[in-house]
Design a protein around this motif. Structure first.
Motif, PDB file in Angstrom:
ATOM      1  N   ASP A 100       0.846  -1.192   0.000  1.00 43.26           N
ATOM      2  CA  ASP A 100       0.000   0.000   0.000  1.00 43.26           C
ATOM      3  C   ASP A 100       0.878   1.237   0.000  1.00 43.26           C
ATOM      4  OD1 ASP A 100      -2.283  -1.476   0.045  1.00 43.26           O
ATOM      5  OD2 ASP A 100      -2.956  -0.810   2.014  1.00 43.26           O
ATOM      6  N   GLU A 101       0.464   2.223  -0.731  1.00 44.23           N
ATOM      7  CA  GLU A 101       1.197   3.481  -0.754  1.00 44.23           C
ATOM      8  C   GLU A 101       0.833   4.307   0.467  1.00 44.23           C
ATOM      9  OE1 GLU A 101       1.112   5.549  -4.420  1.00 44.23           O
ATOM     10  OE2 GLU A 101       1.520   3.745  -5.586  1.00 44.23           O
ATOM     11  N   PHE A 102       1.747   5.204   0.839  1.00 40.43           N
ATOM     12  CA  PHE A 102       1.546   6.016   2.030  1.00 40.43           C
ATOM     13  C   PHE A 102       0.233   6.788   1.960  1.00 40.43           C
ATOM     14  CE2 PHE A 102       1.938   9.729   4.706  1.00 40.43           C
ATOM     15  CZ  PHE A 102       2.407   9.185   5.877  1.00 40.43           C
ATOM     16  N   GLY A 103      -0.094   7.322   0.798  1.00 42.31           N
ATOM     17  CA  GLY A 103      -1.335   8.086   0.664  1.00 42.31           C
ATOM     18  C   GLY A 103      -2.564   7.278   1.027  1.00 42.31           C
ATOM     19  N   ASP A 104      -2.584   6.010   0.619  1.00 40.18           N
ATOM     20  CA  ASP A 104      -3.712   5.134   0.958  1.00 40.18           C
ATOM     21  C   ASP A 104      -3.775   4.884   2.459  1.00 40.18           C
ATOM     22  OD1 ASP A 104      -4.380   4.847  -1.761  1.00 40.18           O
ATOM     23  OD2 ASP A 104      -2.965   3.193  -1.983  1.00 40.18           O
ATOM     24  N   ILE A 105      -2.618   4.621   3.039  1.00 34.54           N
ATOM     25  CA  ILE A 105      -2.539   4.380   4.479  1.00 34.54           C
ATOM     26  C   ILE A 105      -2.969   5.643   5.230  1.00 34.54           C
ATOM     27  CG2 ILE A 105      -0.986   3.817   6.394  1.00 34.54           C
ATOM     28  CD1 ILE A 105       0.743   2.316   4.243  1.00 34.54           C
ATOM     29  N   ALA A 106      -2.498   6.805   4.779  1.00 34.88           N
ATOM     30  CA  ALA A 106      -2.825   8.076   5.436  1.00 34.88           C
ATOM     31  C   ALA A 106      -4.311   8.387   5.324  1.00 34.88           C
ATOM     32  CB  ALA A 106      -1.995   9.206   4.834  1.00 34.88           C
ATOM     33  N   ARG A 107      -4.896   8.109   4.172  1.00 36.63           N
ATOM     34  CA  ARG A 107      -6.323   8.373   3.990  1.00 36.63           C
ATOM     35  C   ARG A 107      -7.143   7.526   4.958  1.00 36.63           C
ATOM     36  NH1 ARG A 107      -7.384   6.147  -0.496  1.00 36.63           N
ATOM     37  NH2 ARG A 107      -5.879   7.369  -1.661  1.00 36.63           N
ATOM     38  N   ARG A 108      -6.760   6.245   5.125  1.00 36.39           N
ATOM     39  CA  ARG A 108      -7.468   5.388   6.081  1.00 36.39           C
ATOM     40  C   ARG A 108      -7.271   5.884   7.513  1.00 36.39           C
ATOM     41  NH1 ARG A 108      -5.523   1.223   2.647  1.00 36.39           N
ATOM     42  NH2 ARG A 108      -3.867   0.702   4.110  1.00 36.39           N
ATOM     43  N   ALA A 109      -6.054   6.297   7.833  1.00 39.90           N
ATOM     44  CA  ALA A 109      -5.784   6.803   9.189  1.00 39.90           C
ATOM     45  C   ALA A 109      -6.604   8.055   9.469  1.00 39.90           C
ATOM     46  CB  ALA A 109      -4.296   7.079   9.365  1.00 39.90           C
ATOM     47  N   LEU A 110      -6.687   8.965   8.499  1.00 41.23           N
ATOM     48  CA  LEU A 110      -7.471  10.184   8.684  1.00 41.23           C
ATOM     49  C   LEU A 110      -8.948   9.850   8.877  1.00 41.23           C
ATOM     50  CD1 LEU A 110      -7.464  13.244   8.854  1.00 41.23           C
ATOM     51  CD2 LEU A 110      -7.656  13.314   6.354  1.00 41.23           C
ATOM     52  N   ALA A 111      -9.461   8.902   8.113  1.00 45.14           N
ATOM     53  CA  ALA A 111     -10.864   8.488   8.283  1.00 45.14           C
ATOM     54  C   ALA A 111     -11.092   7.906   9.679  1.00 45.14           C
ATOM     55  CB  ALA A 111     -11.244   7.469   7.213  1.00 45.14           C
ATOM     56  N   GLU A 112     -10.122   7.132  10.178  1.00 41.46           N
ATOM     57  CA  GLU A 112     -10.239   6.565  11.520  1.00 41.46           C
ATOM     58  C   GLU A 112     -10.200   7.646  12.594  1.00 41.46           C
ATOM     59  OE1 GLU A 112      -7.367   3.431  12.078  1.00 41.46           O
ATOM     60  OE2 GLU A 112      -7.850   2.578  10.126  1.00 41.46           O
ATOM     61  N   VAL A 113      -9.336   8.648  12.406  1.00 32.98           N
ATOM     62  CA  VAL A 113      -9.251   9.756  13.364  1.00 32.98           C
ATOM     63  C   VAL A 113     -10.575  10.518  13.383  1.00 32.98           C
ATOM     64  CG1 VAL A 113      -8.146  11.995  13.798  1.00 32.98           C
ATOM     65  CG2 VAL A 113      -6.744   9.986  13.308  1.00 32.98           C
ATOM     66  N   ARG A 114     -11.107  10.792  12.208  1.00 38.13           N
ATOM     67  CA  ARG A 114     -12.412  11.484  12.130  1.00 38.13           C
ATOM     68  C   ARG A 114     -13.495  10.676  12.833  1.00 38.13           C
ATOM     69  NH1 ARG A 114     -12.207  12.971   5.781  1.00 38.13           N
ATOM     70  NH2 ARG A 114     -11.055  14.930   5.951  1.00 38.13           N
ATOM     71  N   ALA A 115     -13.542   9.379  12.547  1.00 37.41           N
ATOM     72  CA  ALA A 115     -14.569   8.523  13.147  1.00 37.41           C
ATOM     73  C   ALA A 115     -14.417   8.442  14.661  1.00 37.41           C
ATOM     74  CB  ALA A 115     -14.513   7.123  12.532  1.00 37.41           C
ATOM     75  N   ALA A 116     -13.180   8.366  15.129  1.00 38.06           N
ATOM     76  CA  ALA A 116     -12.949   8.291  16.576  1.00 38.06           C
ATOM     77  C   ALA A 116     -13.317   9.593  17.263  1.00 38.06           C
ATOM     78  CB  ALA A 116     -11.486   7.951  16.861  1.00 38.06           C
ATOM     79  N   GLY A 117     -13.124  10.711  16.598  1.00 36.70           N
ATOM     80  CA  GLY A 117     -13.421  12.010  17.195  1.00 36.70           C
ATOM     81  C   GLY A 117     -14.882  12.398  17.135  1.00 36.70           C
ATOM     82  N   ALA A 118     -15.617  11.852  16.185  1.00 30.97           N
ATOM     83  CA  ALA A 118     -17.010  12.250  15.996  1.00 30.97           C
ATOM     84  C   ALA A 118     -17.873  12.087  17.245  1.00 30.97           C
ATOM     85  CB  ALA A 118     -17.612  11.498  14.809  1.00 30.97           C
ATOM     86  N   PRO A 119     -17.848  10.934  17.918  1.00 32.15           N
ATOM     87  CA  PRO A 119     -18.693  10.799  19.109  1.00 32.15           C
ATOM     88  C   PRO A 119     -18.273  11.747  20.234  1.00 32.15           C
ATOM     89  CG  PRO A 119     -17.837   8.648  18.437  1.00 32.15           C
ATOM     90  CD  PRO A 119     -17.168   9.683  17.597  1.00 32.15           C
ATOM     91  N   VAL A 120     -16.993  12.003  20.318  1.00 33.13           N
ATOM     92  CA  VAL A 120     -16.484  12.868  21.377  1.00 33.13           C
ATOM     93  C   VAL A 120     -16.880  14.310  21.125  1.00 33.13           C
ATOM     94  CG1 VAL A 120     -14.372  13.716  22.479  1.00 33.13           C
ATOM     95  CG2 VAL A 120     -14.537  11.325  21.784  1.00 33.13           C
ATOM     96  N   LEU A 121     -16.880  14.703  19.855  1.00 40.13           N
ATOM     97  CA  LEU A 121     -17.121  16.097  19.504  1.00 40.13           C
ATOM     98  C   LEU A 121     -18.577  16.408  19.206  1.00 40.13           C
ATOM     99  CD1 LEU A 121     -14.005  16.599  17.239  1.00 40.13           C
ATOM    100  CD2 LEU A 121     -14.296  17.317  19.608  1.00 40.13           C
ATOM    101  N   SER A 122     -19.440  15.396  19.185  1.00 40.40           N
ATOM    102  CA  SER A 122     -20.847  15.633  18.882  1.00 40.40           C
ATOM    103  C   SER A 122     -21.487  16.447  20.004  1.00 40.40           C
ATOM    104  CB  SER A 122     -21.593  14.318  18.728  1.00 40.40           C
ATOM    105  OG  SER A 122     -21.124  13.634  17.594  1.00 40.40           O
ATOM    106  N   ALA A 123     -22.071  17.548  19.627  1.00 39.24           N
ATOM    107  CA  ALA A 123     -22.711  18.447  20.604  1.00 39.24           C
ATOM    108  C   ALA A 123     -23.912  17.738  21.241  1.00 39.24           C
ATOM    109  CB  ALA A 123     -23.160  19.724  19.926  1.00 39.24           C
TER     110      ALA A 123
END
Length: 130
Positions: A100-123
């Motif tokens: 896997d290229e770094f960009g693919d790995i980074a895109r998945r990591a960013l999606a995981e960070v967003r998903a992990a933060g969503a419940p915490v940041l939901s008003a």
């Protein structure tokens, strides 16, 4: 942020550099001075990313949050790109997929960070600690 991570990956973290990055990461981990230097480089990079977002008209707080989340995704992606088998919690045991290229790995990591933060940041979903 995803585009920036992919662009940096294409330029600096090519598959043929993966072995070099893995060895470099081990050397840095074993040397306190290099760990400090690496941390300072990360802070400078984060400051540059925040400034770049602000120059593009992104509000200050949004720039800062985007930079921090991007830096976290970067760190996760870099670690995974250096590891040949990373447990992503999906049962496959493979967070990178060999080749896997770094960009693919980074895109998945960013999606995981967003998903992990969503419940915490939901008003209104959970009260803030006092």
């Amino acid at each position: 942020m995803a585009h920036a991570l992919e662009a940096i990956g294409r330029a600096a973290f090519t598959p043929d550099r993966r072995e070099f990055s893995t060895r470099g990461r081990a050397v840095i981990a074993a040397n306190p001075e290099l760990r400090e230097r690496e941390a300072l480089k990360g802070l400078r990079l984060s400051a540059s990313m925040t400034d770049a977002l602000r120059r593009r008209g992104v509000p200050d707080l949004t720039s800062y949050v985007a930079t921090e989340l991007g830096a976290l995704a970067w760190k996760i992606a870099y670690e995974r790109s250096c590891d040949t088998a990373v447990d992503t919690g999906d049962g496959t045991g493979d967070g990178t997929g060999d080749g896997d290229e770094f960009g693919d790995i980074a895109r998945r990591a960013l999606a995981e960070v967003r998903a992990a933060g969503a419940p915490v940041l939901s008003a209104g979903k959970a009260p803030l600690p006092r």
